[in-house]
Enzyme design. Structure first.
Site, mmCIF file in Angstrom:
data_model
loop_
_atom_site.group_PDB
_atom_site.id
_atom_site.type_symbol
_atom_site.label_atom_id
_atom_site.label_comp_id
_atom_site.label_asym_id
_atom_site.label_seq_id
_atom_site.Cartn_x
_atom_site.Cartn_y
_atom_site.Cartn_z
ATOM 1 N N ARG A 143 0.795 -1.229 0.000
ATOM 2 C CA ARG A 143 0.000 0.000 0.000
ATOM 3 C C ARG A 143 0.830 1.284 0.000
ATOM 4 O O ARG A 143 0.297 2.358 -0.265
ATOM 5 C CB ARG A 143 -0.910 0.031 1.228
ATOM 6 C CG ARG A 143 -1.917 -1.120 1.332
ATOM 7 C CD ARG A 143 -2.933 -1.062 0.209
ATOM 8 N NE ARG A 143 -4.001 -2.044 0.363
ATOM 9 C CZ ARG A 143 -4.449 -2.818 -0.608
ATOM 10 N NH1 ARG A 143 -3.896 -2.748 -1.811
ATOM 11 N NH2 ARG A 143 -5.441 -3.661 -0.397
ATOM 12 N N HIS B 162 -15.097 -10.458 -4.607
ATOM 13 C CA HIS B 162 -15.319 -9.042 -4.893
ATOM 14 C C HIS B 162 -16.499 -8.882 -5.851
ATOM 15 O O HIS B 162 -17.115 -7.821 -5.927
ATOM 16 C CB HIS B 162 -14.084 -8.403 -5.515
ATOM 17 C CG HIS B 162 -12.924 -8.292 -4.566
ATOM 18 N ND1 HIS B 162 -12.054 -9.326 -4.328
ATOM 19 C CD2 HIS B 162 -12.514 -7.258 -3.799
ATOM 20 C CE1 HIS B 162 -11.140 -8.927 -3.458
ATOM 21 N NE2 HIS B 162 -11.397 -7.687 -3.128
ATOM 22 N N ASP C 246 -14.683 -8.830 5.998
ATOM 23 C CA ASP C 246 -14.028 -8.393 4.774
ATOM 24 C C ASP C 246 -14.840 -7.196 4.277
ATOM 25 O O ASP C 246 -15.929 -6.902 4.784
ATOM 26 C CB ASP C 246 -13.997 -9.525 3.752
ATOM 27 C CG ASP C 246 -12.870 -9.368 2.733
ATOM 28 O OD1 ASP C 246 -12.296 -8.270 2.637
ATOM 29 O OD2 ASP C 246 -12.572 -10.343 2.025
#
Length: 559
Positions: free
Chosen positions: A89, A195, A268
Protein backbone atom coordinates in the site's frame (compact mmCIF):
# COMPACT_ATOMS: atom_id res chain seq x y z
CA UNK A 1 -20.95 7.33 24.75
CA UNK A 2 -24.29 7.60 23.05
CA UNK A 3 -25.66 4.68 21.05
CA UNK A 4 -24.77 6.54 17.88
CA UNK A 5 -21.19 7.00 19.10
CA UNK A 6 -20.93 3.31 19.95
CA UNK A 7 -22.15 2.20 16.53
CA UNK A 8 -19.79 4.62 14.80
CA UNK A 9 -16.81 3.03 16.55
CA UNK A 10 -17.54 -0.19 14.67
CA UNK A 11 -17.22 1.45 11.24
CA UNK A 12 -13.91 1.56 9.33
CA UNK A 13 -13.77 3.63 6.15
CA UNK A 14 -11.23 3.51 3.27
CA UNK A 15 -8.67 6.19 2.48
CA UNK A 16 -5.86 6.54 -0.06
CA UNK A 17 -3.16 8.17 2.02
CA UNK A 18 -2.93 11.19 -0.26
CA UNK A 19 -4.07 14.50 1.19
CA UNK A 20 -6.99 15.91 -0.84
CA UNK A 21 -7.51 19.66 -1.04
CA UNK A 22 -9.56 20.81 1.95
CA UNK A 23 -12.11 22.41 -0.39
CA UNK A 24 -12.92 19.19 -2.23
CA UNK A 25 -16.05 17.11 -1.64
CA UNK A 26 -13.83 14.11 -0.84
CA UNK A 27 -12.13 15.96 1.99
CA UNK A 28 -15.37 17.35 3.39
CA UNK A 29 -16.84 13.83 3.43
CA UNK A 30 -13.81 12.55 5.29
CA UNK A 31 -14.03 15.37 7.75
CA UNK A 32 -17.71 14.67 8.43
CA UNK A 33 -17.18 10.95 8.99
CA UNK A 34 -14.21 11.52 11.31
CA UNK A 35 -15.30 14.62 13.22
CA UNK A 36 -19.08 14.29 13.24
CA UNK A 37 -19.93 10.63 12.62
CA UNK A 38 -16.86 9.66 14.70
CA UNK A 39 -16.02 6.43 12.89
CA UNK A 40 -13.74 3.99 14.68
CA UNK A 41 -10.99 3.86 12.12
CA UNK A 42 -9.58 3.88 8.61
CA UNK A 43 -8.24 1.31 6.17
CA UNK A 44 -5.57 2.23 3.63
CA UNK A 45 -6.34 1.19 0.04
CA UNK A 46 -4.71 1.71 -3.35
CA UNK A 47 -6.33 3.82 -6.05
CA UNK A 48 -6.13 4.19 -9.82
CA UNK A 49 -5.33 7.16 -12.02
CA UNK A 50 -6.98 5.41 -14.96
CA UNK A 51 -3.76 3.81 -16.15
CA UNK A 52 -2.04 2.22 -13.20
CA UNK A 53 -2.50 1.45 -9.53
CA UNK A 54 -1.13 4.06 -7.16
CA UNK A 55 0.18 3.68 -3.62
CA UNK A 56 0.56 6.19 -0.84
CA UNK A 57 3.78 8.08 -0.25
CA UNK A 58 5.12 7.73 3.32
CA UNK A 59 5.15 11.39 4.32
CA UNK A 60 1.85 12.28 2.67
CA UNK A 61 0.32 9.26 4.40
CA UNK A 62 1.69 10.27 7.79
CA UNK A 63 0.58 13.87 7.37
CA UNK A 64 -2.96 12.87 6.39
CA UNK A 65 -3.25 10.44 9.29
CA UNK A 66 -2.10 13.17 11.68
CA UNK A 67 -4.68 15.54 10.25
CA UNK A 68 -7.45 13.00 10.75
CA UNK A 69 -6.26 12.09 14.24
CA UNK A 70 -6.43 15.75 15.24
CA UNK A 71 -10.07 15.80 14.12
CA UNK A 72 -11.04 12.63 15.99
CA UNK A 73 -12.41 12.77 19.53
CA UNK A 74 -11.47 9.11 20.06
CA UNK A 75 -8.18 8.10 18.37
CA UNK A 76 -8.65 6.38 15.04
CA UNK A 77 -7.40 2.85 14.50
CA UNK A 78 -5.61 2.82 11.14
CA UNK A 79 -5.33 -0.46 9.26
CA UNK A 80 -3.99 -1.82 5.99
CA UNK A 81 -3.76 -5.18 4.23
CA UNK A 82 0.09 -5.07 4.04
CA UNK A 83 0.25 -8.58 2.56
CA UNK A 84 3.72 -8.00 1.12
CA UNK A 85 4.70 -5.81 4.00
CA UNK A 86 3.83 -2.13 3.86
CA UNK A 87 4.88 -2.10 0.18
CA UNK A 88 1.46 -3.42 -0.80
CA UNK A 89 0.00 0.00 0.00
CA UNK A 90 2.94 2.38 0.49
CA UNK A 91 5.84 3.32 -1.77
CA UNK A 92 9.34 3.60 -0.38
CA UNK A 93 8.99 0.67 2.01
CA UNK A 94 10.58 -2.79 2.09
CA UNK A 95 9.30 -4.87 -0.83
CA UNK A 96 8.63 -8.46 0.23
CA UNK A 97 7.37 -11.09 -2.23
CA UNK A 98 3.91 -12.68 -1.99
CA UNK A 99 3.07 -15.29 0.63
CA UNK A 100 3.47 -18.21 -1.77
CA UNK A 101 7.12 -17.28 -2.26
CA UNK A 102 7.58 -17.78 1.47
CA UNK A 103 5.89 -21.14 1.08
CA UNK A 104 8.34 -22.10 -1.67
CA UNK A 105 11.32 -21.01 0.45
CA UNK A 106 9.84 -23.19 3.22
CA UNK A 107 11.54 -21.45 6.14
CA UNK A 108 9.14 -19.93 8.72
CA UNK A 109 12.00 -17.76 9.96
CA UNK A 110 11.52 -15.67 6.83
CA UNK A 111 7.86 -15.04 7.69
CA UNK A 112 8.86 -14.21 11.25
CA UNK A 113 11.29 -11.63 9.91
CA UNK A 114 8.66 -10.19 7.58
CA UNK A 115 6.37 -9.83 10.60
CA UNK A 116 9.03 -7.88 12.49
CA UNK A 117 9.72 -5.50 9.60
CA UNK A 118 6.05 -5.06 8.70
CA UNK A 119 5.22 -4.12 12.28
CA UNK A 120 8.10 -1.67 12.51
CA UNK A 121 7.31 0.05 9.22
CA UNK A 122 3.55 0.07 9.84
CA UNK A 123 3.91 1.79 13.19
CA UNK A 124 6.31 4.35 11.76
CA UNK A 125 3.68 5.21 9.12
CA UNK A 126 0.81 5.49 11.62
CA UNK A 127 -0.78 2.07 10.94
CA UNK A 128 -1.61 -0.07 13.99
CA UNK A 129 -3.62 -2.93 12.50
CA UNK A 130 -2.26 -5.22 9.77
CA UNK A 131 -4.74 -7.43 7.89
CA UNK A 132 -2.32 -10.31 7.43
CA UNK A 133 -1.37 -13.21 7.43
CA UNK A 134 -3.50 -15.00 4.84
CA UNK A 135 -4.51 -18.31 6.46
CA UNK A 136 -6.26 -19.64 3.37
CA UNK A 137 -5.04 -22.98 2.00
CA UNK A 138 -4.90 -22.58 -1.79
CA UNK A 139 -5.77 -26.11 -2.90
CA UNK A 140 -7.80 -24.95 -5.91
CA UNK A 141 -5.63 -24.04 -8.94
CA UNK A 142 -8.53 -22.05 -10.41
CA UNK A 143 -8.85 -19.72 -7.43
CA UNK A 144 -8.94 -16.23 -8.97
CA UNK A 145 -8.36 -14.14 -5.84
CA UNK A 146 -6.24 -16.09 -3.33
CA UNK A 147 -3.60 -17.92 -5.42
CA UNK A 148 -0.12 -16.51 -4.57
CA UNK A 149 -1.59 -14.59 -1.60
CA UNK A 150 -1.66 -17.99 0.15
CA UNK A 151 1.43 -19.75 1.52
CA UNK A 152 0.38 -22.91 -0.34
CA UNK A 153 -1.83 -25.99 -0.37
CA UNK A 154 -0.49 -27.89 2.63
CA UNK A 155 -2.45 -26.88 5.75
CA UNK A 156 0.33 -27.68 8.22
CA UNK A 157 2.91 -25.77 6.19
CA UNK A 158 0.55 -22.80 5.87
CA UNK A 159 -0.10 -22.95 9.62
CA UNK A 160 3.64 -22.80 10.37
CA UNK A 161 4.07 -19.67 8.21
CA UNK A 162 0.97 -18.02 9.70
CA UNK A 163 2.22 -18.66 13.23
CA UNK A 164 5.69 -17.33 12.39
CA UNK A 165 4.39 -14.05 10.94
CA UNK A 166 2.24 -13.40 14.01
CA UNK A 167 5.17 -14.10 16.31
CA UNK A 168 7.35 -11.69 14.36
CA UNK A 169 4.74 -8.94 14.33
CA UNK A 170 4.35 -9.28 18.10
CA UNK A 171 8.06 -9.57 18.91
CA UNK A 172 8.84 -5.90 19.53
CA UNK A 173 6.54 -4.38 22.13
CA UNK A 174 7.57 -0.87 21.05
CA UNK A 175 6.31 -1.58 17.51
CA UNK A 176 3.42 -3.88 18.30
CA UNK A 177 0.72 -4.22 15.62
CA UNK A 178 -2.55 -6.08 15.60
CA UNK A 179 -2.48 -9.04 13.21
CA UNK A 180 -5.32 -10.61 11.24
CA UNK A 181 -5.86 -14.18 10.06
CA UNK A 182 -8.01 -14.21 6.94
CA UNK A 183 -10.40 -15.21 5.33
CA UNK A 184 -12.37 -17.32 7.82
CA UNK A 185 -13.33 -20.13 7.56
CA UNK A 186 -11.06 -20.54 4.50
CA UNK A 187 -11.15 -19.07 0.99
CA UNK A 188 -8.64 -21.34 -0.75
CA UNK A 189 -10.94 -23.89 -2.38
CA UNK A 190 -13.04 -21.44 -4.39
CA UNK A 191 -13.18 -20.49 -8.07
CA UNK A 192 -15.14 -17.24 -7.63
CA UNK A 193 -13.81 -13.78 -6.82
CA UNK A 194 -15.89 -12.64 -3.84
CA UNK A 195 -15.32 -9.04 -4.89
CA UNK A 196 -17.83 -9.92 -7.61
CA UNK A 197 -20.08 -12.72 -6.36
CA UNK A 198 -20.71 -15.10 -3.50
CA UNK A 199 -18.36 -18.11 -3.54
CA UNK A 200 -19.06 -21.53 -2.01
CA UNK A 201 -16.89 -24.01 -0.14
CA UNK A 202 -18.47 -27.41 -0.75
CA UNK A 203 -16.32 -29.32 1.75
CA UNK A 204 -17.89 -31.33 4.55
CA UNK A 205 -17.10 -30.69 8.20
CA UNK A 206 -14.44 -33.39 8.35
CA UNK A 207 -12.52 -31.80 5.45
CA UNK A 208 -12.90 -28.34 6.97
CA UNK A 209 -11.37 -29.60 10.22
CA UNK A 210 -8.44 -31.28 8.50
CA UNK A 211 -7.68 -28.56 5.94
CA UNK A 212 -9.35 -25.13 5.97
CA UNK A 213 -9.42 -24.63 9.74
CA UNK A 214 -5.89 -25.86 10.50
CA UNK A 215 -4.09 -22.51 9.91
CA UNK A 216 -6.81 -20.57 11.76
CA UNK A 217 -6.42 -22.81 14.79
CA UNK A 218 -2.67 -22.21 14.66
CA UNK A 219 -3.22 -18.47 14.39
CA UNK A 220 -5.48 -18.45 17.44
CA UNK A 221 -2.93 -20.48 19.41
CA UNK A 222 -0.25 -17.99 18.35
CA UNK A 223 -2.27 -15.08 19.73
CA UNK A 224 -3.63 -13.54 16.54
CA UNK A 225 -5.47 -10.33 17.38
CA UNK A 226 -8.25 -10.48 14.81
CA UNK A 227 -9.90 -12.79 12.32
CA UNK A 228 -11.32 -11.51 9.03
CA UNK A 229 -14.44 -13.14 7.66
CA UNK A 230 -14.90 -14.47 4.14
CA UNK A 231 -17.84 -13.65 1.89
CA UNK A 232 -18.27 -17.33 1.09
CA UNK A 233 -21.10 -19.79 1.67
CA UNK A 234 -20.28 -22.97 3.59
CA UNK A 235 -23.27 -25.33 3.33
CA UNK A 236 -21.72 -27.75 5.84
CA UNK A 237 -21.96 -25.02 8.48
CA UNK A 238 -24.75 -22.63 7.46
CA UNK A 239 -27.51 -22.07 4.86
CA UNK A 240 -26.09 -22.39 1.30
CA UNK A 241 -26.93 -18.82 0.30
CA UNK A 242 -25.61 -17.10 3.43
CA UNK A 243 -22.09 -15.61 3.44
CA UNK A 244 -19.92 -16.62 6.40
CA UNK A 245 -19.66 -12.91 7.25
CA UNK A 246 -23.37 -12.95 8.13
CA UNK A 247 -23.55 -16.39 9.75
CA UNK A 248 -23.93 -16.80 13.54
CA UNK A 249 -23.16 -20.51 13.13
CA UNK A 250 -19.74 -19.65 11.65
CA UNK A 251 -18.71 -16.52 13.53
CA UNK A 252 -20.21 -17.24 16.93
CA UNK A 253 -20.72 -21.00 17.23
CA UNK A 254 -17.59 -22.08 15.37
CA UNK A 255 -15.11 -19.24 15.76
CA UNK A 256 -16.01 -17.92 19.20
CA UNK A 257 -17.38 -20.96 21.03
CA UNK A 258 -15.74 -23.97 19.42
CA UNK A 259 -12.34 -22.49 18.51
CA UNK A 260 -12.27 -20.19 21.54
CA UNK A 261 -11.32 -16.99 19.71
CA UNK A 262 -11.69 -13.94 21.94
CA UNK A 263 -10.22 -11.20 19.76
CA UNK A 264 -11.66 -8.89 17.13
CA UNK A 265 -13.80 -10.29 14.33
CA UNK A 266 -13.61 -8.00 11.31
CA UNK A 267 -15.66 -8.34 8.15
CA UNK A 268 -14.03 -8.39 4.77
CA UNK A 269 -14.97 -5.27 2.83
CA UNK A 270 -18.76 -4.88 2.88
CA UNK A 271 -18.65 -3.17 -0.51
CA UNK A 272 -17.67 -6.46 -2.18
CA UNK A 273 -20.12 -8.23 -4.47
CA UNK A 274 -20.22 -11.32 -2.28
CA UNK A 275 -22.21 -9.21 0.19
CA UNK A 276 -23.45 -6.17 -1.72
CA UNK A 277 -25.26 -8.23 -4.40
CA UNK A 278 -27.50 -9.87 -1.82
CA UNK A 279 -27.96 -7.28 0.93
CA UNK A 280 -28.26 -3.54 1.36
CA UNK A 281 -25.44 -1.80 3.21
CA UNK A 282 -27.49 -1.34 6.35
CA UNK A 283 -28.93 -4.85 6.40
CA UNK A 284 -25.50 -6.41 5.82
CA UNK A 285 -24.10 -4.46 8.77
CA UNK A 286 -26.92 -5.51 11.09
CA UNK A 287 -26.61 -9.15 10.06
CA UNK A 288 -22.83 -9.09 10.49
CA UNK A 289 -23.24 -7.84 14.04
CA UNK A 290 -25.94 -10.44 14.71
CA UNK A 291 -23.50 -13.08 13.45
CA UNK A 292 -20.76 -11.94 15.82
CA UNK A 293 -18.61 -9.45 13.89
CA UNK A 294 -17.07 -6.47 15.70
CA UNK A 295 -15.63 -4.24 12.99
CA UNK A 296 -17.55 -3.30 9.84
CA UNK A 297 -15.01 -2.77 7.11
CA UNK A 298 -15.58 -0.44 4.16
CA UNK A 299 -19.38 -0.25 3.96
CA UNK A 300 -20.51 1.59 0.83
CA UNK A 301 -22.59 4.01 2.89
CA UNK A 302 -21.45 4.60 6.50
CA UNK A 303 -24.49 6.79 7.15
CA UNK A 304 -26.82 3.97 6.14
CA UNK A 305 -24.96 1.62 8.49
CA UNK A 306 -25.27 4.06 11.36
CA UNK A 307 -28.99 4.47 10.74
CA UNK A 308 -29.72 0.75 10.26
CA UNK A 309 -27.76 -0.49 13.29
CA UNK A 310 -29.16 2.23 15.54
CA UNK A 311 -32.68 1.35 14.41
CA UNK A 312 -31.99 -2.36 15.01
CA UNK A 313 -31.05 -1.62 18.61
CA UNK A 314 -34.04 0.64 19.15
CA UNK A 315 -36.40 -2.02 17.77
CA UNK A 316 -34.87 -4.76 19.90
CA UNK A 317 -33.44 -6.72 16.98
CA UNK A 318 -29.93 -6.05 18.35
CA UNK A 319 -29.25 -5.47 22.03
CA UNK A 320 -27.29 -2.49 23.28
CA UNK A 321 -25.12 -4.96 25.16
CA UNK A 322 -24.21 -6.70 21.88
CA UNK A 323 -23.00 -3.39 20.43
CA UNK A 324 -21.05 -2.58 23.57
CA UNK A 325 -19.27 -5.94 23.51
CA UNK A 326 -17.78 -4.99 20.15
CA UNK A 327 -17.06 -1.43 21.23
CA UNK A 328 -15.13 -2.72 24.23
CA UNK A 329 -13.05 -5.00 21.99
CA UNK A 330 -12.24 -2.12 19.65
CA UNK A 331 -11.42 0.37 22.40
CA UNK A 332 -9.33 -2.23 24.22
CA UNK A 333 -7.42 -2.89 21.00
CA UNK A 334 -6.79 0.83 20.58
CA UNK A 335 -5.43 0.95 24.10
CA UNK A 336 -3.32 -2.14 23.46
CA UNK A 337 -1.48 -0.44 20.59
CA UNK A 338 -1.01 2.70 22.67
CA UNK A 339 -3.40 5.04 20.92
CA UNK A 340 -4.46 6.41 24.29
CA UNK A 341 -0.86 7.61 24.75
CA UNK A 342 0.30 8.41 21.24
CA UNK A 343 -1.88 8.88 18.19
CA UNK A 344 0.32 11.03 15.92
CA UNK A 345 2.96 10.01 13.38
CA UNK A 346 6.50 11.26 13.94
CA UNK A 347 7.13 12.42 10.39
CA UNK A 348 10.84 13.06 10.91
CA UNK A 349 11.40 9.51 12.16
CA UNK A 350 9.92 7.77 9.10
CA UNK A 351 13.09 7.96 7.00
CA UNK A 352 15.16 6.05 9.54
CA UNK A 353 12.65 3.19 9.84
CA UNK A 354 11.22 2.29 6.45
CA UNK A 355 13.10 0.73 3.55
CA UNK A 356 16.26 -0.08 5.51
CA UNK A 357 19.18 -1.61 3.58
CA UNK A 358 19.16 -4.63 5.89
CA UNK A 359 15.47 -5.33 5.34
CA UNK A 360 15.78 -4.96 1.58
CA UNK A 361 18.74 -7.34 1.52
CA UNK A 362 16.73 -9.91 3.47
CA UNK A 363 13.69 -9.46 1.22
CA UNK A 364 15.91 -10.17 -1.78
CA UNK A 365 17.30 -13.26 -0.06
CA UNK A 366 13.73 -14.52 0.46
CA UNK A 367 12.87 -13.91 -3.20
CA UNK A 368 16.06 -15.74 -4.22
CA UNK A 369 15.30 -18.72 -2.00
CA UNK A 370 11.77 -18.99 -3.39
CA UNK A 371 12.79 -19.54 -7.02
CA UNK A 372 11.70 -23.05 -7.99
CA UNK A 373 12.74 -25.04 -11.04
CA UNK A 374 9.92 -27.37 -12.03
CA UNK A 375 11.21 -28.61 -15.38
CA UNK A 376 14.64 -28.49 -16.97
CA UNK A 377 14.72 -30.62 -20.13
CA UNK A 378 18.23 -30.94 -21.49
CA UNK A 379 19.57 -28.92 -18.53
CA UNK A 380 18.60 -25.72 -20.34
CA UNK A 381 18.98 -23.72 -17.11
CA UNK A 382 21.16 -22.06 -16.08
CA UNK A 383 21.62 -20.64 -19.55
CA UNK A 384 24.94 -21.59 -21.10
CA UNK A 385 25.10 -18.34 -23.07
CA UNK A 386 22.77 -15.70 -21.55
CA UNK A 387 23.91 -13.08 -24.05
CA UNK A 388 22.67 -15.17 -27.00
CA UNK A 389 19.19 -15.97 -25.65
CA UNK A 390 16.22 -13.84 -26.70
CA UNK A 391 14.12 -12.60 -23.79
CA UNK A 392 10.41 -11.92 -24.24
CA UNK A 393 8.71 -10.11 -21.38
CA UNK A 394 4.92 -10.47 -21.27
CA UNK A 395 3.20 -7.86 -19.11
CA UNK A 396 -0.42 -7.46 -18.09
CA UNK A 397 -0.91 -3.90 -19.28
CA UNK A 398 0.49 -1.24 -21.54
CA UNK A 399 1.31 1.12 -18.68
CA UNK A 400 2.55 -1.56 -16.31
CA UNK A 401 5.99 -1.31 -14.73
CA UNK A 402 6.21 -5.11 -14.81
CA UNK A 403 9.35 -6.37 -16.46
CA UNK A 404 11.34 -3.16 -16.25
CA UNK A 405 13.59 -4.50 -13.52
CA UNK A 406 13.85 -7.88 -15.30
CA UNK A 407 15.03 -6.11 -18.47
CA UNK A 408 17.55 -4.00 -16.57
CA UNK A 409 18.96 -7.05 -14.79
CA UNK A 410 19.34 -8.96 -18.06
CA UNK A 411 21.22 -6.08 -19.66
CA UNK A 412 23.51 -5.75 -16.65
CA UNK A 413 24.69 -9.26 -17.35
CA UNK A 414 24.30 -9.40 -21.12
CA UNK A 415 24.40 -5.91 -22.58
CA UNK A 416 23.75 -7.02 -26.14
CA UNK A 417 20.96 -9.50 -25.40
CA UNK A 418 17.67 -9.14 -27.27
CA UNK A 419 14.84 -8.10 -24.91
CA UNK A 420 11.31 -7.66 -26.30
CA UNK A 421 8.34 -6.52 -24.24
CA UNK A 422 4.78 -7.45 -25.21
CA UNK A 423 1.68 -6.37 -23.36
CA UNK A 424 -1.80 -7.86 -23.18
CA UNK A 425 -3.30 -4.98 -25.14
CA UNK A 426 -1.38 -5.61 -28.35
CA UNK A 427 -3.37 -6.82 -31.39
CA UNK A 428 -2.46 -10.17 -32.93
CA UNK A 429 -0.82 -8.54 -35.95
CA UNK A 430 1.65 -6.69 -33.73
CA UNK A 431 2.35 -9.84 -31.72
CA UNK A 432 2.95 -11.88 -34.87
CA UNK A 433 5.35 -9.25 -36.18
CA UNK A 434 7.27 -9.04 -32.91
CA UNK A 435 7.70 -12.82 -32.67
CA UNK A 436 8.62 -13.00 -36.34
CA UNK A 437 11.51 -10.60 -35.71
CA UNK A 438 12.97 -13.13 -33.25
CA UNK A 439 13.21 -16.00 -35.74
CA UNK A 440 16.99 -15.99 -35.64
CA UNK A 441 17.23 -16.59 -31.91
CA UNK A 442 18.82 -19.91 -30.80
CA UNK A 443 16.59 -20.12 -27.70
CA UNK A 444 14.04 -18.11 -25.77
CA UNK A 445 13.20 -17.00 -22.26
CA UNK A 446 9.56 -15.95 -21.79
CA UNK A 447 9.02 -13.99 -18.57
CA UNK A 448 5.29 -13.98 -17.94
CA UNK A 449 3.57 -11.72 -15.41
CA UNK A 450 0.30 -13.02 -13.98
CA UNK A 451 -0.85 -11.24 -10.86
CA UNK A 452 -3.90 -11.73 -8.68
CA UNK A 453 -6.33 -8.82 -8.83
CA UNK A 454 -9.80 -8.07 -7.54
CA UNK A 455 -12.68 -7.85 -10.02
CA UNK A 456 -10.79 -9.73 -12.73
CA UNK A 457 -13.01 -12.77 -12.24
CA UNK A 458 -10.58 -15.41 -13.47
CA UNK A 459 -7.31 -16.87 -12.28
CA UNK A 460 -4.34 -14.92 -13.60
CA UNK A 461 -3.24 -16.41 -16.93
CA UNK A 462 -1.81 -14.82 -20.05
CA UNK A 463 -4.30 -12.21 -21.22
CA UNK A 464 -4.99 -10.86 -24.68
CA UNK A 465 -2.76 -12.31 -27.39
CA UNK A 466 0.10 -13.20 -25.04
CA UNK A 467 -0.90 -16.86 -24.95
CA UNK A 468 -0.77 -16.85 -28.74
CA UNK A 469 2.70 -15.28 -28.60
CA UNK A 470 3.93 -18.01 -26.29
CA UNK A 471 2.49 -20.71 -28.55
CA UNK A 472 4.36 -19.17 -31.49
CA UNK A 473 7.63 -19.37 -29.56
CA UNK A 474 6.96 -22.99 -28.57
CA UNK A 475 6.09 -23.84 -32.19
CA UNK A 476 9.60 -22.89 -33.32
CA UNK A 477 10.83 -26.11 -31.62
CA UNK A 478 13.71 -24.14 -30.15
CA UNK A 479 14.41 -24.42 -26.41
CA UNK A 480 12.11 -22.16 -24.39
CA UNK A 481 12.37 -21.38 -20.69
CA UNK A 482 9.04 -20.24 -19.29
CA UNK A 483 9.38 -18.04 -16.21
CA UNK A 484 6.21 -17.52 -14.16
CA UNK A 485 6.39 -14.25 -12.25
CA UNK A 486 3.15 -14.70 -10.32
CA UNK A 487 0.59 -17.46 -10.79
CA UNK A 488 2.55 -20.75 -10.70
CA UNK A 489 -0.18 -22.70 -12.49
CA UNK A 490 0.62 -21.10 -15.89
CA UNK A 491 2.46 -24.26 -16.92
CA UNK A 492 -0.92 -26.01 -17.27
CA UNK A 493 -1.60 -23.96 -20.39
CA UNK A 494 1.85 -24.42 -21.95
CA UNK A 495 3.06 -27.92 -21.07
CA UNK A 496 5.54 -28.06 -23.97
CA UNK A 497 7.90 -25.50 -22.43
CA UNK A 498 11.46 -26.84 -22.28
CA UNK A 499 12.13 -25.42 -18.82
CA UNK A 500 9.82 -23.95 -16.21
CA UNK A 501 10.87 -21.56 -13.45
CA UNK A 502 8.49 -20.08 -10.87
CA UNK A 503 9.00 -17.13 -8.50
CA UNK A 504 5.45 -17.02 -7.01
CA UNK A 505 5.46 -13.22 -7.06
CA UNK A 506 5.66 -10.32 -9.51
CA UNK A 507 7.49 -7.82 -7.27
CA UNK A 508 10.88 -6.37 -8.34
CA UNK A 509 12.94 -8.59 -5.99
CA UNK A 510 11.35 -11.61 -7.67
CA UNK A 511 12.29 -10.21 -11.10
CA UNK A 512 15.87 -9.89 -9.90
CA UNK A 513 15.81 -13.39 -8.44
CA UNK A 514 14.53 -14.85 -11.73
CA UNK A 515 17.38 -13.33 -13.74
CA UNK A 516 19.95 -14.43 -11.18
CA UNK A 517 18.61 -17.98 -11.39
CA UNK A 518 18.54 -17.95 -15.21
CA UNK A 519 22.22 -17.06 -15.48
CA UNK A 520 23.41 -19.27 -12.60
CA UNK A 521 24.27 -16.61 -10.02
CA UNK A 522 22.22 -18.23 -7.28
CA UNK A 523 21.51 -21.80 -6.35
CA UNK A 524 17.94 -22.79 -7.21
CA UNK A 525 16.54 -24.29 -4.00
CA UNK A 526 12.77 -23.74 -3.95
CA UNK A 527 10.09 -26.42 -3.74
CA UNK A 528 6.55 -26.23 -5.08
CA UNK A 529 4.13 -25.21 -2.30
CA UNK A 530 1.25 -26.26 -4.58
CA UNK A 531 0.49 -29.00 -7.09
CA UNK A 532 0.36 -28.03 -10.77
CA UNK A 533 -2.27 -30.45 -12.07
CA UNK A 534 -0.93 -32.83 -14.69
CA UNK A 535 2.53 -31.25 -14.57
CA UNK A 536 4.15 -31.34 -11.13
CA UNK A 537 3.41 -32.42 -7.58
CA UNK A 538 3.55 -30.54 -4.31
CA UNK A 539 7.10 -30.44 -2.94
CA UNK A 540 8.86 -30.95 -6.25
CA UNK A 541 11.76 -28.71 -7.19
CA UNK A 542 14.92 -29.42 -9.16
CA UNK A 543 17.92 -28.34 -7.09
CA UNK A 544 20.65 -26.61 -9.07
CA UNK A 545 23.85 -25.11 -7.63
CA UNK A 546 25.11 -21.68 -8.60
CA UNK A 547 27.50 -21.80 -11.53
CA UNK A 548 28.96 -18.28 -11.66
CA UNK A 549 29.82 -15.50 -9.25
CA UNK A 550 27.37 -12.64 -8.84
CA UNK A 551 28.37 -9.15 -10.02
CA UNK A 552 28.99 -6.37 -7.52
CA UNK A 553 26.00 -5.49 -5.36
CA UNK A 554 23.63 -2.82 -6.67
CA UNK A 555 21.28 -0.44 -4.94
CA UNK A 556 18.11 -1.97 -3.54
CA UNK A 557 15.01 -1.80 -5.69
CA UNK A 558 12.14 0.37 -4.53
CA UNK A 559 8.52 -0.10 -5.48
Amino acid sequence: MTLRDEVAQLIFIPFHGAAPNSRTREYRTFLRHVRETRVGGLILVNWSNGRTTLRAEPYALGEFINRMQRMARIPLMVSGDFERGASMRVNGTTVFPHAMAFGAAADPAFSRYEGEVTAREARALGVQWVHYPVADVNNNPDNPIINIRSFGENPEAVAAQVKAFIEGAHSDKKNFVLTTAKHFPGHGDTAVDTHMNLATIAADRERLNSLELVPFKAAIEAGVDSVMTAHIAVPALAPPDLPATLSPAILTDLLRKELGFKGLVVTDALEMGGIARGFTTGEAAVRALEAGADALLMPTDPDAVLKAVTAAVQSGRLSRRRIQESVVRILSSKERVGLDRKRYVDLEAIVDVVNSPEANEKAQEIADRAVTLVRNTGNMLPLAAPERACYVIMTEGRFSTEGQVFSQEVHKRAATASVTTLDAGLPREAVDAAIGNLSGCPNYVAATFTSVAAYRGAVGMLAGELGHALELLIATDKPLALVALGNPYVLRGFPKATAYLATFSNVPPSEIAAVKALVGEIAIRGHLPVTIPGQAQYGEGIQVPATINAPAATNSVKQ
